[in-house]
Design an enzyme around this catalytic site. Structure first.
Site: not given
Length: 338
Positions: A178, A220, A186
């Site tokens: 992250h 997910y 994206r």
């Protein structure tokens, strides 16, 4: 090479790579013959719409198309900016080197321009991923991000792993690290597309994101399973399965030009086994603007021989209805079986 991302090449992964490699041959032949500039643009728009929809952008495919065409659209300014940025980023794809940090940061700046402070820069604070009030993933501290990304990019530049696997691994690692304050999902999908494009250029126009969007919960879940297992293997299996599904869908008919836009697909499903008037179809599809219905739904479906008129000799007949052709029924049946 200092860093090796954790994952295991399982028999399932090997089988998926083999199936994709076999199927991609047919897709490439058909695409080289039939993937016109118009269809490439349509597929890119579908990709952008689906990738942003995964991130809760509410604009419809028609609105996304209108934004890209420079038309006035009623929508949230942030969502409109997201579309403009994503189109610019995907259009710039072939000029980037997947292993370059400079290109990665440039891509993020283009993708997130005007949406977040510090677009094109790694995050400076901690970040956690929540489902409701539950913390499901705590990303590494911000001071470790530059080193982690340098290691990952070096691995990508040097690895001899098959691009199908390397793209999945990089996608997962972006999600795990992250590195950005926003736009990580994206960027993961964009960079995997770049890696695939470097392997097979026509894959830049395969709208894999539409398949992911349709299985968003599983997407997910695969990320969560990889986190829990502390390696990318479950996510690799998921992404390769989705890629295979996207290629099969694109080659389900005899020509790549027979790919169906989301609007035409909705029209085919709306008609089903019946015969409906244009007014009935608009009501079924929840549309109120007749020119949009004709331009994006009815006319492309007629031109593609997916539907036909019940009164072919009198197009303006008040008794006019529309029904599926044999080709349309085959498409409907094939997708019902998936």
């Amino acid at each position: 090479m200092k860093y090796q991302p954790p994952y295991i090449i399982t028999p399932t992964i090997l089988n998926l790579v083999a199936e994709i490699s076999e199927t991609i041959g047919r897709y490439t032949v058909l695409a080289e013959q039939s993937l016109t500039p118009r269809l490439r643009r349509e597929n890119r728009i579908r990709t952008i719409h689906a990738s942003l929809a995964i991130e809760n952008n509410t604009l419809t495919l028609e609105q996304v198309t209108a934004v890209i065409e420079g038309k006035q659209v009623l929508g949230h300014p942030r969502e409109i900016q997201e579309v403009r940025n994503a189109f610019a980023a995907y259009e710039a794809l072939e000029g980037w080197n997947a292993g370059s940090e400079r290109d990665l940061l440039s891509a993020h700046e283009l993708l997130m321009r005007g949406l977040v402070d510090g677009a094109g820069c790694y995050r400076s604070g901690g970040v956690g991923i929540f489902q409701g009030k539950q913390l499901v993933h705590m990303a590494p501290p911000a001071n470790r991000v530059p080193e982690l990304m340098a290691d990952l990019l070096e691995w990508l530049a040097m690895t001899t792993e098959h691009p199908l696997i390397a793209g999945c691994v990089f996608h997962y690692e972006i999600e795990f690290i992250h590195p950005f304050a926003d736009g990580n999902g994206r960027m993961g999908r964009l960079w995997q597309t770049l890696i695939l494009r470097d392997w097979k250029p026509l894959l830049a126009y395969l709208p894999v994101e539409t398949v992911i969007r349709d299985h968003q919960k599983s997407y997910y879940q695969a990320l969560a399973a990889a986190d829990e297992q502390a390696d990318a293997t479950p996510f690799i299996v998921f992404m390769l399965s989705e890629l295979l599904a996207a290629i099969r869908q694109a080659t389900a008919t005899d020509q790549v030009t027979d790919q169906v836009t989301d609007q035409v697909a909705a029209l085919i499903r709306g008609i089903g086994n019946g015969e409906l008037s244009s007014s009935d179809l608009m009501q079924t599809l929840g549309l109120a603007h007749r020119p949009t219905f004709r331009e994006n739904y009815l006319n492309p479906a007629l031109a593609g021989d997916w539907i036909e008129r019940t009164e072919p000799d009198s197009p303006r007949s008040p008794k006019q209805r529309y029904r599926l052709t044999a080709k349309g029924r085959d498409w409907l049946q094939w997708h019902a079986d998936q």
